[in-house]
Design an enzyme around this catalytic site. Sequence first.
Site: not given
Length: 257
Positions: A8, A11, A89-90, A112, A145-146, A149, A156
């Site tokens: 990535g 990005g 990554t989430t 994480s 968040h922005h 997202k 989190t």
Amino acid sequence: MVNILLSGALGRMGCAVTSSCAASGSCRIIAGIDINAAAGALGCTYPVYEKLSDFTGKADVIVDFSNHTAISSLLEYAVKERTPVVAATTGYTADELEVISKASKSIPVFRSGNMSLGINLLIELAKKASAVLGTAFDVEIVETHHRNKLDAPSGTALMIADALSETLGSEADYVFDRSTERRERRSGEIGIHSVRGGSVVGDHQVMFLGDTETITLSHSASSRSVFADGALKAAEFICGKPAGLYDMSDLINSASR
């Protein structure tokens, strides 16, 4: 010097890791992987490949800030090459989490939902607060968040909720929307609320609401560099570790010894 293969790389977070690594005296990126590599890698001082199979070198660790759907092929490569992985990554699905768990039996994997040391310290503090306050206080989590997202709630926020649920010793009921039912708040709930807008990097609040007092723990990230710096620390931490699944609590606890 820790040699990193960055997945990535082109990005937003990949660029942040590149910048943090340039200022680091202990890590360097030897190559990057990105599906947009064919469009060019302006500003990169290392080669960027479109496919993982195009990389023929040897890295000490793979840091992944790509899309969650790439984790299976990345771990297949990592297990074959016996290379540790930092999965940063989430949005992982249950099946993808199972793939991560299986790979961790062969190689060290650091995962994480948030790579910030500060947010993970917040989680540790929230766990301590929950252990002291118990079920006498209601818990609400608010994350901001922005506008770009994609996932909600944030990984989190779920990390915080999972940690608190574990601390309480019983599985909490996560409530994401209170508009569908007209009722009082039930005991054992954790409310999780998402706000999206502007260019907010990431804000998280954990509120413990009692009958006579409220305790609020909060963390605000003003730059993506906090996540990049955390990923580099994770990369350094995991090198040389035996196979297993590691997270930020392992890193924080090792630093406090």
